[in-house]
Design a protein around this motif. Structure first.
Motif, PDB file in Angstrom:
ATOM      1  N   GLN A 300       0.833  -1.197   0.000  1.00 44.83           N
ATOM      2  CA  GLN A 300       0.000   0.000   0.000  1.00 44.83           C
ATOM      3  C   GLN A 300       0.870   1.251   0.000  1.00 44.83           C
ATOM      4  N   VAL A 301       0.509   2.213  -0.838  1.00 49.39           N
ATOM      5  CA  VAL A 301       1.159   3.519  -0.824  1.00 49.39           C
ATOM      6  C   VAL A 301       0.290   4.452   0.021  1.00 49.39           C
ATOM      7  N   ILE A 302       0.857   4.972   1.111  1.00 51.09           N
ATOM      8  CA  ILE A 302       0.105   5.835   2.024  1.00 51.09           C
ATOM      9  C   ILE A 302       0.030   7.261   1.498  1.00 51.09           C
ATOM     10  N   GLY A 303       1.135   7.758   0.931  1.00 52.22           N
ATOM     11  CA  GLY A 303       1.159   9.120   0.423  1.00 52.22           C
ATOM     12  C   GLY A 303       2.571   9.656   0.308  1.00 52.22           C
ATOM     13  N   ILE A 304       2.690  10.979   0.327  1.00 51.75           N
ATOM     14  CA  ILE A 304       3.973  11.654   0.198  1.00 51.75           C
ATOM     15  C   ILE A 304       4.270  12.428   1.474  1.00 51.75           C
ATOM     16  N   ALA A 305       5.477  12.260   2.024  1.00 55.82           N
ATOM     17  CA  ALA A 305       5.873  12.973   3.238  1.00 55.82           C
ATOM     18  C   ALA A 305       5.968  14.460   2.972  1.00 55.82           C
ATOM     19  N   THR A 318       3.037  17.673  -6.060  1.00 55.72           N
ATOM     20  CA  THR A 318       3.637  18.182  -7.294  1.00 55.72           C
ATOM     21  C   THR A 318       3.609  17.073  -8.344  1.00 55.72           C
ATOM     22  N   GLU A 319       3.946  17.454  -9.577  1.00 53.65           N
ATOM     23  CA  GLU A 319       4.001  16.434 -10.627  1.00 53.65           C
ATOM     24  C   GLU A 319       5.059  15.382 -10.311  1.00 53.65           C
ATOM     25  N   THR A 320       6.172  15.827  -9.709  1.00 57.62           N
ATOM     26  CA  THR A 320       7.225  14.881  -9.305  1.00 57.62           C
ATOM     27  C   THR A 320       6.691  13.917  -8.252  1.00 57.62           C
ATOM     28  N   ASN A 321       5.933  14.460  -7.280  1.00 62.94           N
ATOM     29  CA  ASN A 321       5.333  13.600  -6.257  1.00 62.94           C
ATOM     30  C   ASN A 321       4.410  12.553  -6.876  1.00 62.94           C
ATOM     31  N   ARG A 322       3.577  12.995  -7.788  1.00 65.64           N
ATOM     32  CA  ARG A 322       2.625  12.071  -8.424  1.00 65.64           C
ATOM     33  C   ARG A 322       3.362  11.010  -9.230  1.00 65.64           C
TER      34      ARG A 322
END
Length: 336
Positions: A300-305, A318-322
């Motif tokens: 599972q991917v929870i999100g971005i720190a 951001t686009e990089t995060n996505r």
């Protein structure tokens, strides 16, 4: 029978199991130099337990079992003028040395026992706790947090007042306040009476007005109640039990348990998946790091720190995060 024969018998018993261990603890009370306690088993592990208050006997016991058992659990709480852990660190070379806190296990055992008796429903239940020390205070807090009405009985009015005031400072805002039994002058019957004092309780007349046929009495301090008190309860067919701390045996071995160790080996920390930094298990990372549920086997991917201990909202990505999230999701699904 000499001590080597006793230890040999325990080892013979342990060898029947896949995993073997011993536990050594001490007590604050004056006690014998050496005593065998009830054995414990869970799953594939067996444990022999000893109460040791003599350094020579402690050293002999540790030396005998080192390398013959998988784990040696040592009481880290220093209740006597003998530091079990300090001595064990010098002697144990082959077995795995693990510390335990018997006081915490005692509280866990008491908590589980009363939850079992009340079908895990302490909401609005009334409980009298005798004592103002370490164990009494901890169980009073625990039961109040379970939404029980807790009434304290102390050896002195001063200690009682101090305990009540101090414990209420730590309770969550909407939790029922802990009270003094005498000050409250409770006229209703209580669901449970728990005693955690180092001696014998002598104020039976304070308890009988609040004890009914359905009241559960727990002697957590060992021999806290007089013979007359116990006999009177038994004649009334009232449940009274001495606390058996084996109830919380899984809690005692939790640190060394396979599940816990797997958490630190596979879940907690930071690594890279396809050159993208990922973290898991509460590990705080720099902004842009992908948070997953498991480092070794992510599902599972929870999100971005966000770089401050939190997770970015969808609008903050951001686009990089996505792109990072997409690549990790592909890696997790096996599409990468």
């Amino acid at each position: 029978m000499d001590i080597k024969s006793i230890l040999g018998q325990e080892l013979f018993y342990l060898k029947k199991y896949e995993q073997t261990s011993i536990m050594i603890n001490t007590t604050a009370k004056n006690s014998l130099d050496f005593r065998i306690l009830p054995r414990r088993t869970i799953s594939k592990m067996a444990m022999s337990c000893f109460m040791v208050n003599n350094q020579n006997l402690l050293e002999e016991t540790l030396s005998f079992f080192d390398g013959k058992v998988d784990y040696i659990y040592i009481d880290i709480e220093q209740k006597q003028n003998i530091n079990l852990f300090k001595i064990a660190k010098k002697i144990i070379k082959k077995s795995r040395l693990v510390t335990v806190k018997p006081n915490d296990s005692t509280v866990e055992s008491c908590d589980i026992l009363i939850r079992n008796f009340l079908n895990d429903d302490l909401y609005n239940k009334k409980v009298v706790v005798i004592g103002t020390g370490n164990l009494a205070s901890k169980i009073a807090m625990r039961l109040a947090e379970r939404q029980a009405y807790v009434y304290i009985v102390g050896r002195s009015r001063e200690k009682e007042n101090t305990a009540v005031e101090a414990l209420n400072l730590f309770l969550p805002k909407y939790t029922p306040r802990i009270q003094s039994l005498e000050k409250t002058q409770l006229s209703e019957k209580v669901e449970a009476v728990i005693s955690f004092i180092s001696g014998q309780f002598t104020r039976d007349e304070l308890l009988f007005p609040v004890i009914g046929k359905e009241t559960f009495i727990i002697d957590g301090g060992i021999n806290n109640f007089s013979s007359d008190f116990i006999q009177r309860l038994l004649l009334m067919n009232i449940n009274i039990t001495r606390l058996d701390t084996r109830i919380a045996f899984p809690y005692q071995i939790l640190w060394a348990h396979e599940y816990t160790q797997t958490f630190f080996k596979e879940v907690f920390g930071q690594t890279f998946i396809k050159d993208i930094a990922v973290v898991s298990g509460g590990y705080i990372a720099t902004e842009g790091t992908v948070i997953v549920d498991n480092l070794k086997h992510p599902n599972q991917v929870i999100g971005i720190a966000d770089g401050s201990g939190g997770v970015k909202s969808d609008e903050e990505l951001t686009e990089t995060n996505r792109g990072s999230i997409h690549k990790i999701k592909q890696a997790v699904s096996g599409e990468y």
